[in-house]
Design a protein around this motif. Structure first.
Motif, PDB file in Angstrom:
ATOM      1  N   LEU A  74       0.828  -1.205   0.000  1.00 12.48           N
ATOM      2  CA  LEU A  74       0.000   0.000   0.000  1.00 12.48           C
ATOM      3  C   LEU A  74       0.864   1.258   0.000  1.00 12.48           C
ATOM      4  O   LEU A  74       0.597   2.204  -0.744  1.00 12.48           O
ATOM      5  N   ILE A  75       1.916   1.264   0.808  1.00 10.93           N
ATOM      6  CA  ILE A  75       2.831   2.408   0.830  1.00 10.93           C
ATOM      7  C   ILE A  75       3.499   2.583  -0.524  1.00 10.93           C
ATOM      8  O   ILE A  75       3.662   3.712  -1.005  1.00 10.93           O
ATOM      9  N   ALA A  76       3.870   1.480  -1.171  1.00  9.77           N
ATOM     10  CA  ALA A  76       4.511   1.561  -2.484  1.00  9.77           C
ATOM     11  C   ALA A  76       3.576   2.183  -3.517  1.00  9.77           C
ATOM     12  O   ALA A  76       4.018   2.980  -4.364  1.00  9.77           O
ATOM     13  N   ILE A  77       2.296   1.870  -3.462  1.00 11.95           N
ATOM     14  CA  ILE A  77       1.333   2.466  -4.391  1.00 11.95           C
ATOM     15  C   ILE A  77       1.266   3.978  -4.180  1.00 11.95           C
ATOM     16  O   ILE A  77       1.268   4.749  -5.148  1.00 11.95           O
ATOM     17  N   TYR A  78       1.216   4.402  -2.923  1.00 12.46           N
ATOM     18  CA  TYR A  78       1.164   5.835  -2.649  1.00 12.46           C
ATOM     19  C   TYR A  78       2.454   6.543  -3.052  1.00 12.46           C
ATOM     20  O   TYR A  78       2.422   7.675  -3.526  1.00 12.46           O
ATOM     21  N   VAL A  79       3.600   5.889  -2.883  1.00 13.50           N
ATOM     22  CA  VAL A  79       4.870   6.492  -3.288  1.00 13.50           C
ATOM     23  C   VAL A  79       4.917   6.663  -4.804  1.00 13.50           C
ATOM     24  O   VAL A  79       5.400   7.680  -5.306  1.00 13.50           O
ATOM     25  N   VAL A  80       4.416   5.699  -5.548  1.00  8.63           N
ATOM     26  CA  VAL A  80       4.371   5.821  -7.007  1.00  8.63           C
ATOM     27  C   VAL A  80       3.529   7.025  -7.409  1.00  8.63           C
ATOM     28  O   VAL A  80       3.939   7.834  -8.255  1.00  8.63           O
ATOM     29  N   ASN A  81       2.352   7.166  -6.814  1.00  8.16           N
ATOM     30  CA  ASN A  81       1.474   8.294  -7.151  1.00  8.16           C
ATOM     31  C   ASN A  81       2.072   9.633  -6.720  1.00  8.16           C
ATOM     32  O   ASN A  81       2.013  10.613  -7.462  1.00  8.16           O
TER      33      ASN A  81
ATOM     34  N   LEU B 214       1.140  -3.389  -8.594  1.00 10.62           N
ATOM     35  CA  LEU B 214       1.267  -3.539  -7.150  1.00 10.62           C
ATOM     36  C   LEU B 214      -0.030  -4.029  -6.518  1.00 10.62           C
ATOM     37  O   LEU B 214      -0.012  -4.832  -5.583  1.00 10.62           O
ATOM     38  N   PHE B 215      -1.168  -3.559  -7.029  1.00 10.69           N
ATOM     39  CA  PHE B 215      -2.456  -4.033  -6.525  1.00 10.69           C
ATOM     40  C   PHE B 215      -2.632  -5.525  -6.787  1.00 10.69           C
ATOM     41  O   PHE B 215      -3.065  -6.275  -5.906  1.00 10.69           O
ATOM     42  N   ILE B 216      -2.277  -5.965  -7.983  1.00 10.79           N
ATOM     43  CA  ILE B 216      -2.391  -7.388  -8.308  1.00 10.79           C
ATOM     44  C   ILE B 216      -1.431  -8.213  -7.451  1.00 10.79           C
ATOM     45  O   ILE B 216      -1.778  -9.299  -6.976  1.00 10.79           O
ATOM     46  N   ALA B 217      -0.225  -7.689  -7.222  1.00 12.28           N
ATOM     47  CA  ALA B 217       0.729  -8.381  -6.354  1.00 12.28           C
ATOM     48  C   ALA B 217       0.192  -8.476  -4.924  1.00 12.28           C
ATOM     49  O   ALA B 217       0.324  -9.520  -4.270  1.00 12.28           O
ATOM     50  N   GLY B 218      -0.429  -7.410  -4.439  1.00 11.59           N
ATOM     51  CA  GLY B 218      -1.010  -7.430  -3.105  1.00 11.59           C
ATOM     52  C   GLY B 218      -2.168  -8.401  -2.989  1.00 11.59           C
ATOM     53  O   GLY B 218      -2.315  -9.102  -1.986  1.00 11.59           O
TER      54      GLY B 218
END
Length: 58
Positions: free
Chosen positions: A11-18, A40-44
């Motif tokens: 979740l943190i990685a998704i926010y860092v990308v955005n 990242l969502f699919i990996a999660g």
């Protein structure tokens, strides 16, 4: 607890990308950022499903 930390990291990685897309690239790389967020969502989701199955087996 290990599963929650893994999901929290994704979740943190998704926010860092955005955040990186908005602040550093001024939104010019929206397609790549969305592609990375979707990956990242699919990996999660896969991580969650694998951890759920391992908890059921115990």
């Amino acid at each position: 607890m290990k599963e929650i930390m893994g999901l929290y990291f994704i979740l943190i990685a998704i926010y860092v990308v955005n955040l990186t897309n908005i602040t550093l690239f001024n939104g010019d790389w929206n397609g790549i950022a969305m592609w990375l967020s979707t990956g990242l969502f699919i990996a999660g989701t896969a991580y969650y499903l694998m951890s759920r199955e391992s908890i059921k087996k115990e």
